[in-house]
Design a protein around this motif. Structure first.
Motif, mmCIF file in Angstrom:
data_model
loop_
_atom_site.group_PDB
_atom_site.id
_atom_site.type_symbol
_atom_site.label_atom_id
_atom_site.label_comp_id
_atom_site.label_asym_id
_atom_site.label_seq_id
_atom_site.Cartn_x
_atom_site.Cartn_y
_atom_site.Cartn_z
ATOM 1 N N UNK A 101 0.860 -1.194 0.000
ATOM 2 C CA UNK A 101 0.000 0.000 0.000
ATOM 3 C C UNK A 101 0.891 1.237 0.000
ATOM 4 N N UNK A 102 0.513 2.234 -0.796
ATOM 5 C CA UNK A 102 1.320 3.451 -0.911
ATOM 6 C C UNK A 102 0.436 4.680 -0.735
ATOM 7 N N UNK A 103 1.047 5.730 -0.302
ATOM 8 C CA UNK A 103 0.375 7.029 -0.196
ATOM 9 C C UNK A 103 1.400 8.126 -0.418
ATOM 10 N N UNK A 128 -3.085 7.588 -3.465
ATOM 11 C CA UNK A 128 -3.120 6.443 -2.540
ATOM 12 C C UNK A 128 -3.496 5.213 -3.351
ATOM 13 N N UNK A 129 -2.853 4.123 -3.079
ATOM 14 C CA UNK A 129 -3.170 2.934 -3.857
ATOM 15 C C UNK A 129 -2.554 1.667 -3.287
ATOM 16 N N UNK A 321 -6.044 9.298 -7.278
ATOM 17 C CA UNK A 321 -5.165 10.439 -7.450
ATOM 18 C C UNK A 321 -5.990 11.709 -7.596
ATOM 19 N N UNK A 322 -5.550 12.793 -6.946
ATOM 20 C CA UNK A 322 -6.326 14.033 -6.990
ATOM 21 C C UNK A 322 -5.426 15.210 -6.653
ATOM 22 N N UNK A 323 -5.828 16.400 -7.149
ATOM 23 C CA UNK A 323 -5.089 17.609 -6.787
ATOM 24 C C UNK A 323 -5.627 18.202 -5.501
ATOM 25 N N UNK A 324 -6.753 17.690 -5.046
ATOM 26 C CA UNK A 324 -7.338 18.158 -3.784
ATOM 27 C C UNK A 324 -7.458 16.971 -2.834
ATOM 28 N N UNK A 325 -6.985 17.155 -1.632
ATOM 29 C CA UNK A 325 -7.031 16.070 -0.661
ATOM 30 C C UNK A 325 -8.465 15.660 -0.369
ATOM 31 N N UNK A 326 -9.396 16.612 -0.371
ATOM 32 C CA UNK A 326 -10.795 16.286 -0.075
ATOM 33 C C UNK A 326 -11.421 15.434 -1.176
ATOM 34 N N UNK A 327 -10.880 15.553 -2.392
ATOM 35 C CA UNK A 327 -11.453 14.809 -3.512
ATOM 36 C C UNK A 327 -10.738 13.476 -3.785
ATOM 37 N N UNK A 332 -14.333 9.764 -9.321
ATOM 38 C CA UNK A 332 -13.657 10.304 -10.498
ATOM 39 C C UNK A 332 -12.140 10.296 -10.356
ATOM 40 N N UNK A 333 -11.628 10.019 -9.142
ATOM 41 C CA UNK A 333 -10.185 10.063 -8.884
ATOM 42 C C UNK A 333 -9.515 8.701 -8.996
ATOM 43 N N UNK A 334 -10.266 7.708 -9.414
ATOM 44 C CA UNK A 334 -9.684 6.357 -9.482
ATOM 45 C C UNK A 334 -8.591 6.284 -10.539
ATOM 46 N N UNK A 335 -7.530 5.521 -10.204
ATOM 47 C CA UNK A 335 -6.427 5.283 -11.148
ATOM 48 C C UNK A 335 -6.053 3.810 -11.108
ATOM 49 N N UNK A 336 -5.473 3.294 -12.186
ATOM 50 C CA UNK A 336 -4.929 1.928 -12.173
ATOM 51 C C UNK A 336 -3.923 1.754 -13.296
#
Length: 470
Positions: A101-103, A128-129, A321-327, A332-336
């Motif tokens: 796990x990474x952040x 985070x992932x 992944x997001x440019x805003x911590x709240x988001x 919509x912030x999912x990455x893979x």
């Protein structure tokens, strides 16, 4: 979170079972006769009996217990087993993917001169992932073969520890018998010295009274000095034996554990059962160790063969992944990412072929070493069995001989007291009896030491069986 890449990688890891390319293991035929030629042979019960049940002397058991706690060679052997067990766990772990796990946060300052708005700007990125890094799919059993090799090496070290412990048990028993025999010889020398002292005094009085000659006194004195020399020699040997026993036990030995003389039986067996097949040697730890080494070499062939085939590795991750911590954790912030990689050997200048040849030759070497271990074990047992039968007969004959010399000594003394025998014959009879008694001690020691040797060469259960790893 889109977990499809992680799921896919884990499903592939779980479902793709390796097809080992190692040759099917077959135990080599035993290169020795099916049974020993001697009529008296040791049974399997001896080879499997724990040493606490085999050795009957309570003091010896305590000494062996102390030695097993203190012996440094045994400590090294135990630690070596732990090291190889850890190496096996390391190799086994390679069969499973490593999930991390990474952040992270990345902050970037853009000066006004470079900003599209003409103003200084600070931007942030948050991620985070969960990911799998370079997991090799073991299609051709390379990792499985390496794991099997590590397992066999670990089991081999367990048997090496058993060999060390059985050897230590036998060494303590041998030291104990040597001390017991020398102390019994010392007691005999003391008794003989006292007898000669009494004889010298008697012959001196007779010479003064004119009923004996100076020659008789001198002959008695020669016997006295011979016994005195034996007393000094055995006193020194006993001290050396105690030092040797203390060194092997690993601590000073309490006086109440020191034997005064040879025990009637050092083992729980008065004799050995008969008619044992030679495959009892397969329970000897050094033979088992040699077979584990052979199995490890056999497994290594599978790894060498697998090197000719492609290697497939998976790297996958999924997260946010997001440019805003709240988001950060919004849909919509999912990455893979999913990145399979294949490596196909094309040209290696014969490296893989050479490695396979080395693996096969190593396997053949370990076959020869395994066969040699069995032959050595068979020869050791055969020699010990031959000696056993001979020593039993020797002891019986020596007991009869000692009894006969005792009768001769008694009758010669009676004849001397009546004046019908000269003192030279008395001295000869006394020396013959003393020599016979010494020889009887030696033969009894050898016979009991032979029982210790048989227990050792039959791979006696002097150590707890090693735990099998899965």
């Amino acid at each position: 979170m889109n977990k499809h890449p992680i799921k896919l990688a884990l499903i592939l890891a779980a479902s793709l079972s390796a097809c080992s390319m190692a040759p099917t293991y077959q135990r080599p035929a035993m290169p020795v006769p099916a049974q020993w030629s001697q009529q008296t042979a040791a049974g399997q019960a001896v080879s499997q009996l724990p040493w606490r049940d085999y050795f009957a002397d309570p003091a010896l058991r305590k000494l062996i217990d102390t030695a097993l706690e203190n012996n440094r060679d045994l400590r090294v052997a135990a630690l070596t087993v732990k090291k190889y067990e850890a190496q096996y766990r390391i190799q086994r772990a390679a069969q499973f993917p490593t999930v991390n796990a990474t952040g992270s946060e990345t902050a970037t300052r853009t000066p006004a001169a470079l900003s599209s708005t003409g103003k200084e700007r600070v931007s942030h990125q948050y991620a985070a992932g969960v990911g799998i890094s370079s997991y090799e799919l073991d299609f051709f059993g390379r990792i499985q073969s390496l794991k099997d090799q590590a397992l066999e090496q670990y089991l081999s070290m367990e048997e090496s520890q058993r060999t060390t412990q059985i050897s230590l048990v036998a060494q303590i028993a041998s030291d104990y018998l040597t001390l017991a025999a020398d102390r019994e010889r010392l007691l005999l020398a003391q008794s003989t010295l006292q007898s000669y002292q009494e004889t010298v005094s008697l012959m001196t009085r007779k010479a003064q009274a004119g009923s004996s000659s100076a020659l008789d006194v001198a002959q008695a004195q020669s016997g006295l000095e011979s016994a005195r020399a034996d007393l000094a020699r055995y006193t020194s040997l006993v001290e050396q034996d105690i030092d040797t026993l203390s060194m092997d036990v690993g601590s000073d030995v309490s006086k109440d554990l020191l034997p005064e003389k040879l025990p009637e039986q050092i083992t729980s067996f008065a004799d050995l059962p008969a008619g044992t097949p030679s495959d009892v040697l397969l329970t000897r730890p050094d033979v088992i160790q040699a077979e584990h080494q052979l199995k490890a070499a056999n497994a290594n062939i599978g790894a060498a063969r697998a090197a000719f085939f492609p290697k497939i590795a998976l790297t996958a991750s999924g997260g946010f992944g997001s440019v805003m911590l709240d988001d950060l954790f919004k849909g919509a912030s999912r990455t893979w990412t999913f990145m399979p990689q294949i490596s196909i050997p094309i040209f290696d200048a014969g490296l893989n072929s050479a490695n396979l040849d080395v693996a096969k030759i190593n396997r053949d070497i370990y076959v020869a070493q395994y066969e040699k271990a069995i032959q050595t074990a068979f020869r050791e047992v055969s020699t010990a069995l031959t000696q056993h039968g001979s020593l039993v007969e020797q002891e019986s004959a020596q007991v009869s001989l000692t009894t006969a010399y005792a009768d001769v000594d008694r009758l010669t003394r009676l004849r001397f007291d009546k004046g019908v025998e000269n003192y030279l014959n008395v001295l000869t009879a006394q020396r013959n009896l003393y020599g016979a008694q010494q020889n009887l001690i030696t033969i009894r020691q050898s016979r009991q030491a032979n029982m210790v040797t048989l227990y050792k060469v039959l791979g006696g259960g002097g150590v707890q069986e090693g735990k099998s790893a899965s």
